[in-house]
Design an enzyme around this catalytic site. Structure first.
Site, PDB file in Angstrom:
ATOM      1  N   ASP A  67      22.225 -15.210 -18.231  1.00  0.00           N
ATOM      2  CA  ASP A  67      22.479 -15.617 -16.981  1.00  0.00           C
ATOM      3  C   ASP A  67      22.183 -14.623 -15.859  1.00  0.00           C
ATOM      4  O   ASP A  67      22.470 -14.908 -14.611  1.00  0.00           O
ATOM      5  CB  ASP A  67      24.113 -16.132 -16.853  1.00  0.00           C
ATOM      6  CG  ASP A  67      25.165 -15.194 -17.006  1.00  0.00           C
ATOM      7  OD1 ASP A  67      24.545 -14.280 -17.395  1.00  0.00           O
ATOM      8  OD2 ASP A  67      26.307 -15.530 -16.726  1.00  0.00           O
ATOM      9  N   HIS A 270      -2.207   1.579 -16.710  1.00  0.00           N
ATOM     10  CA  HIS A 270      -0.818   0.659 -16.527  1.00  0.00           C
ATOM     11  C   HIS A 270       0.206   1.214 -17.283  1.00  0.00           C
ATOM     12  O   HIS A 270       0.925   0.539 -17.621  1.00  0.00           O
ATOM     13  CB  HIS A 270      -1.037  -0.826 -16.575  1.00  0.00           C
ATOM     14  CG  HIS A 270      -2.136  -1.368 -15.601  1.00  0.00           C
ATOM     15  ND1 HIS A 270      -2.378  -2.560 -15.825  1.00  0.00           N
ATOM     16  CD2 HIS A 270      -2.443  -0.813 -14.400  1.00  0.00           C
ATOM     17  CE1 HIS A 270      -3.502  -2.863 -14.724  1.00  0.00           C
ATOM     18  NE2 HIS A 270      -3.253  -1.744 -13.748  1.00  0.00           N
ATOM     19  N   ASP A 287       1.607   6.451  -9.448  1.00  0.00           N
ATOM     20  CA  ASP A 287       0.866   5.363  -8.735  1.00  0.00           C
ATOM     21  C   ASP A 287       2.196   4.548  -8.359  1.00  0.00           C
ATOM     22  O   ASP A 287       2.675   3.983  -9.364  1.00  0.00           O
ATOM     23  CB  ASP A 287       0.010   4.653  -9.667  1.00  0.00           C
ATOM     24  CG  ASP A 287      -0.753   3.460  -8.916  1.00  0.00           C
ATOM     25  OD1 ASP A 287      -0.320   2.888  -7.891  1.00  0.00           O
ATOM     26  OD2 ASP A 287      -1.643   3.022  -9.333  1.00  0.00           O
ATOM     27  N   ASP A 298       0.405   1.160  -1.350  1.00  0.00           N
ATOM     28  CA  ASP A 298       0.087   1.425  -2.918  1.00  0.00           C
ATOM     29  C   ASP A 298      -0.845   2.926  -2.897  1.00  0.00           C
ATOM     30  O   ASP A 298      -1.786   2.765  -2.499  1.00  0.00           O
ATOM     31  CB  ASP A 298      -1.024   0.127  -3.242  1.00  0.00           C
ATOM     32  CG  ASP A 298      -1.621   0.158  -4.757  1.00  0.00           C
ATOM     33  OD1 ASP A 298      -0.987   1.250  -5.518  1.00  0.00           O
ATOM     34  OD2 ASP A 298      -2.388  -0.590  -5.219  1.00  0.00           O
ATOM     35  N   HIS A 377     -12.503   1.425 -13.886  1.00  0.00           N
ATOM     36  CA  HIS A 377     -11.907   0.257 -13.117  1.00  0.00           C
ATOM     37  C   HIS A 377     -12.708   0.406 -11.780  1.00  0.00           C
ATOM     38  O   HIS A 377     -13.247   1.389 -11.470  1.00  0.00           O
ATOM     39  CB  HIS A 377     -10.390   0.661 -12.875  1.00  0.00           C
ATOM     40  CG  HIS A 377     -10.028   1.872 -12.189  1.00  0.00           C
ATOM     41  ND1 HIS A 377     -10.254   2.095 -11.098  1.00  0.00           N
ATOM     42  CD2 HIS A 377      -9.190   2.741 -12.934  1.00  0.00           C
ATOM     43  CE1 HIS A 377      -9.492   3.339 -10.912  1.00  0.00           C
ATOM     44  NE2 HIS A 377      -8.989   3.993 -12.035  1.00  0.00           N
ATOM     45  N   HIS A 381      -8.768  -3.041  -4.090  1.00  0.00           N
ATOM     46  CA  HIS A 381      -8.621  -4.188  -4.056  1.00  0.00           C
ATOM     47  C   HIS A 381      -8.065  -4.383  -2.596  1.00  0.00           C
ATOM     48  O   HIS A 381      -7.500  -3.471  -1.869  1.00  0.00           O
ATOM     49  CB  HIS A 381      -7.528  -4.713  -5.260  1.00  0.00           C
ATOM     50  CG  HIS A 381      -6.257  -3.629  -5.089  1.00  0.00           C
ATOM     51  ND1 HIS A 381      -5.381  -3.867  -4.354  1.00  0.00           N
ATOM     52  CD2 HIS A 381      -6.178  -2.672  -5.826  1.00  0.00           C
ATOM     53  CE1 HIS A 381      -4.507  -2.717  -4.628  1.00  0.00           C
ATOM     54  NE2 HIS A 381      -5.022  -2.085  -5.628  1.00  0.00           N
ATOM     55  N   HIS A 388      -2.098  -6.538  -5.278  1.00  0.00           N
ATOM     56  CA  HIS A 388      -3.503  -7.063  -5.450  1.00  0.00           C
ATOM     57  C   HIS A 388      -3.467  -8.387  -4.391  1.00  0.00           C
ATOM     58  O   HIS A 388      -3.370  -9.540  -4.892  1.00  0.00           O
ATOM     59  CB  HIS A 388      -3.806  -7.306  -6.768  1.00  0.00           C
ATOM     60  CG  HIS A 388      -3.812  -5.930  -7.573  1.00  0.00           C
ATOM     61  ND1 HIS A 388      -3.717  -6.232  -8.942  1.00  0.00           N
ATOM     62  CD2 HIS A 388      -3.731  -4.680  -7.348  1.00  0.00           C
ATOM     63  CE1 HIS A 388      -3.664  -4.849  -9.415  1.00  0.00           C
ATOM     64  NE2 HIS A 388      -3.667  -4.095  -8.377  1.00  0.00           N
ATOM     65  N   GLU A 411      -9.540   4.006  -4.425  1.00  0.00           N
ATOM     66  CA  GLU A 411      -8.697   4.498  -5.666  1.00  0.00           C
ATOM     67  C   GLU A 411      -9.619   4.910  -7.018  1.00  0.00           C
ATOM     68  O   GLU A 411      -9.470   4.640  -7.905  1.00  0.00           O
ATOM     69  CB  GLU A 411      -7.604   3.606  -6.196  1.00  0.00           C
ATOM     70  CG  GLU A 411      -7.879   2.136  -6.393  1.00  0.00           C
ATOM     71  CD  GLU A 411      -6.756   1.562  -6.927  1.00  0.00           C
ATOM     72  OE1 GLU A 411      -6.193   1.790  -8.002  1.00  0.00           O
ATOM     73  OE2 GLU A 411      -6.394   0.397  -6.423  1.00  0.00           O
ATOM     74  N   TYR A 415     -10.616   9.724 -15.957  1.00  0.00           N
ATOM     75  CA  TYR A 415      -9.658   9.763 -17.406  1.00  0.00           C
ATOM     76  C   TYR A 415     -10.199  10.413 -18.455  1.00  0.00           C
ATOM     77  O   TYR A 415     -11.300   9.647 -19.151  1.00  0.00           O
ATOM     78  CB  TYR A 415      -9.078   8.419 -17.468  1.00  0.00           C
ATOM     79  CG  TYR A 415      -8.662   7.567 -16.235  1.00  0.00           C
ATOM     80  CD1 TYR A 415      -7.310   7.815 -15.616  1.00  0.00           C
ATOM     81  CD2 TYR A 415      -9.622   6.914 -15.357  1.00  0.00           C
ATOM     82  CE1 TYR A 415      -6.903   7.346 -14.251  1.00  0.00           C
ATOM     83  CE2 TYR A 415      -9.365   6.183 -14.313  1.00  0.00           C
ATOM     84  CZ  TYR A 415      -8.065   6.652 -13.665  1.00  0.00           C
ATOM     85  OH  TYR A 415      -7.659   6.011 -12.579  1.00  0.00           O
ATOM     86  N   ARG A 433      -6.118  10.055 -10.380  1.00  0.00           N
ATOM     87  CA  ARG A 433      -6.602   8.927  -9.632  1.00  0.00           C
ATOM     88  C   ARG A 433      -6.002   9.211  -8.190  1.00  0.00           C
ATOM     89  O   ARG A 433      -4.944  10.027  -8.172  1.00  0.00           O
ATOM     90  CB  ARG A 433      -5.945   7.548 -10.067  1.00  0.00           C
ATOM     91  CG  ARG A 433      -6.263   6.507  -8.917  1.00  0.00           C
ATOM     92  CD  ARG A 433      -5.871   5.318  -9.692  1.00  0.00           C
ATOM     93  NE  ARG A 433      -4.603   4.709 -10.184  1.00  0.00           N
ATOM     94  CZ  ARG A 433      -4.354   4.969 -11.432  1.00  0.00           C
ATOM     95  NH1 ARG A 433      -5.089   5.076 -12.290  1.00  0.00           N
ATOM     96  NH2 ARG A 433      -2.893   4.652 -11.731  1.00  0.00           N
ATOM     97  N   GLU A 435      -5.512   7.520  -4.620  1.00  0.00           N
ATOM     98  CA  GLU A 435      -5.485   6.165  -4.030  1.00  0.00           C
ATOM     99  C   GLU A 435      -4.666   6.249  -2.518  1.00  0.00           C
ATOM    100  O   GLU A 435      -3.739   6.509  -2.417  1.00  0.00           O
ATOM    101  CB  GLU A 435      -4.735   5.169  -4.952  1.00  0.00           C
ATOM    102  CG  GLU A 435      -4.576   3.803  -4.230  1.00  0.00           C
ATOM    103  CD  GLU A 435      -3.844   2.682  -5.200  1.00  0.00           C
ATOM    104  OE1 GLU A 435      -3.015   3.134  -6.210  1.00  0.00           O
ATOM    105  OE2 GLU A 435      -4.264   1.361  -4.916  1.00  0.00           O
TER     106      GLU A 435
HETATM  107  N1  GLY Z   1      -0.897  -0.044  -8.551  1.00  0.00           N
HETATM  108  C1  GLY Z   1      -1.828  -1.047  -8.904  1.00  0.00           C
HETATM  109  C2  GLY Z   1      -3.243  -0.557  -8.329  1.00  0.00           C
HETATM  110  O1  GLY Z   1      -3.306   0.296  -7.943  1.00  0.00           O
HETATM  111  O2  GLY Z   1      -4.074  -1.378  -8.320  1.00  0.00           O
HETATM  112 MN    MN Z   2      -4.236  -0.176  -6.192  1.00  0.00          MN
HETATM  113 MN    MN Z   3      -1.985   1.818  -7.243  1.00  0.00          MN
END
Ligand code: GLY
Ligand code: MN
Ligand code: MN
Length: 474
Positions: A67, A270, A287, A298, A377, A381, A388, A411, A415, A433, A435
């Site tokens: 619950d 991720h 991140d 982000d 990637h 975005h 996103h 970003e 890798y 990365r 970003e």
């Molecule tokens: N943290 C998700 C992205 O960088 O798209």
């Molecule tokens: Mn991002």
């Molecule tokens: Mn991110």
């Protein structure tokens, strides 16, 4: 590479550290006013036309276990149009309705439930404090809503987000159809509300940009705090806790699960466990962004656990930074959405050849997408109420042009997990990365996230100062 262009970012006071840690990221901006929500509703109603009705449901409550509920997060579309934060609510827009165009169905006041679960606006509060022309208890919706739909040809509604509510909406429409022989009319079309609404959400108002700047400043302070706390022997979750601390003390929350990945974990795009020990000689990729009044930031930063890049880490890092900067320079009105990605791919692929990660001609390697082995990637975005965020990336078959008021992330990454074959060994076990969040302005762009350093020397200086402060204190 894009023509270099000066950032329009005014010089901003950097988030300065004190002995106690980073300072709060300045005073928050004023919240969005009721007039802004009213403007959005009017704009949507103009798009809908007079023979339409829009129905927008609040997000459902989700159970976490038994619950226990997840923290409630209002649906972004619902919030965008209402600013109303309670569950079990439905907003209805009826353009041109003489008795009022904006209706809210909300939970009724209930002293007992409010003692247990918290305050409710109730229908009177929905009108008084949230600008509804009329408001009703949610329990009455079955009786009232079909009557409002009856005179309208089209229902604007987003299908497929809330299955239970989809059923109810179809039930109301079918109920009217079944009564056709009694003279009742039913709308003959359900139109995707999100087409018009998400296009509106893509363009941020001045007030929204202020919220996003603040969300970016909070996240920048959190990344600085993480840099200062990081050292070999600390666990990833301890760094994640420092980040959350900085968010919560600024009245913000996470905008997605933070990624705090040391060494090989930084190569998992991720990664969410945040459970490993941080080791001397490895990099840490973080991140993490926050949500402030429903607006997301982000940010990703990557830095050495021990505060000093080794030669290979530095070479790889500087390459990603070059891609980050070149891609940001490509953000300006009239440039198409994918241009920053193309620029990042160009820089990264050339760099991969330089570092000995790839062999061959750069144009061929780009054409064959060989870079995807180490950069798999996209470069960004849309960013807004959702991390996103909504909004089309293409108009027809073509990438859309960037326009002032859009916010996007930049970003790029690189890798190279341990065990990668055919690369110089010193580049293995590197995940990077970098970003940033970038607003498209009339003149070019504004980087919202420059409160946290990304230059390798500047990062090392922040970490060295924190080391010195620790050794003085002990
Ligand atoms: N943290 C998700 C992205 O960088 O798209
Ligand atoms: Mn991002
Ligand atoms: Mn991110």
């Amino acid at each position: 590479m894009a023509r270099p262009r000066r950032s329009t970012e005014p010089r901003r006071r950097a988030v300065v550290g004190t002995r106690r840690g980073p300072e709060l990221p300045g005073a928050p901006p004023p919240p969005l006013g009721r007039d802004e929500y009213a403007r959005r509703r009017r704009a949507l109603m103009r798009e809908m036309g007079r023979d339409a009705i829009a129905v927008i449901a609040a997000a459902p409550v989700h159970l976490r276990n038994n619950d226990v509920e997840y923290a409630y997060r209002q649906d972004s579309d619902f919030h965008h149009l209402t600013g109303f934060g309670e569950p079990e609510s439905v907003a209805v827009l009826v353009p041109g309705r003489p008795q009022g165009e904006y209706l809210l169905f909300v939970r009724d006041r209930d002293p007992t439930r409010e003692t247990w679960d918290g305050r409710r606006a109730g229908p009177a509060g929905a009108c008084r404090d949230f600008g509804a022309d009329d408001a009703f208890p949610i329990a009455d919706i079955d009786e009232i809503l079909p009557g409002l739909m009856e005179s309208r040809a089209r229902v604007f509604y987003t299908v497929g987000v809330n299955r239970d509510f989809d059923q109810r909406l179809v039930g109301w429409v079918n109920g009217l159809r079944a009564q056709a022989k009694h003279g009742r009319h039913a709308p003959h079309e359900i139109v995707a509300l999100e087409h018009a609404l998400h296009e509106m959400r893509l363009f941020k108002s001045r007030g929204e940009v202020e919220q996003m700047r603040h969300a970016a400043r909070i996240a920048a302070a959190a990344h600085l705090r993480a840099m200062r706390h990081c050292r070999p022997g600390v666990f990833e979750y301890e760094i994640a806790a420092e980040i959350r601390h900085e968010f919560h003390r600024a009245d913000a929350d996470i905008s997605y699960l933070p990624i705090v990945g040391g060494g090989a974990n930084g190569c998992i795009l991720h990664y969410r466990e945040n459970a490993s020990l941080l080791r001397d000689g490895e990099l840490l990729l973080i991140d993490a962004g926050c949500e402030f009044r429903h607006y997301a930031s982000d940010i990703t930063r990557t830095f050495p656990v021990n505060g000093r890049f080794d030669a290979a880490q530095r070479a790889a890092y500087d390459l990603v930074l070059e891609a980050n900067r070149a891609a940001i320079e490509a953000v300006r009105p009239g440039e198409h959405w994918n241009r920053p990605h193309e620029v990042a791919v160009q820089v990264l692929t050339a760099g991969m050849v330089r570092l000995g990660l790839l062999k061959g001609r750069v144009p061929t390697l780009i054409k064959e997408e060989a870079y995807r082995r180490f950069y798999m990637h996209k470069t960004g975005h849309w960013l807004g109420m959702d991390v996103h965020d909504v909004g089309e990336y293409k108009i027809g078959d073509a990438w859309r042009a960037l326009e002032p008021g859009m916010v996007l992330t930049i970003e790029p990454g690189l890798y190279i997990p341990p065990g990668t074959r055919g690369v110089p060994p010193e580049f293995r076990n590197i995940g990077i990365r970098i970003e940033d969040d970038v607003l498209v302005t009339r003149e070019g762009h504004e980087v919202l996230t420059d409160g946290v350093p990304k230059d390798a020397d500047a990062i090392e200086a922040v970490m060295a100062a924190a080391r010195a402060a620790r050794s003085t204190a002990s």
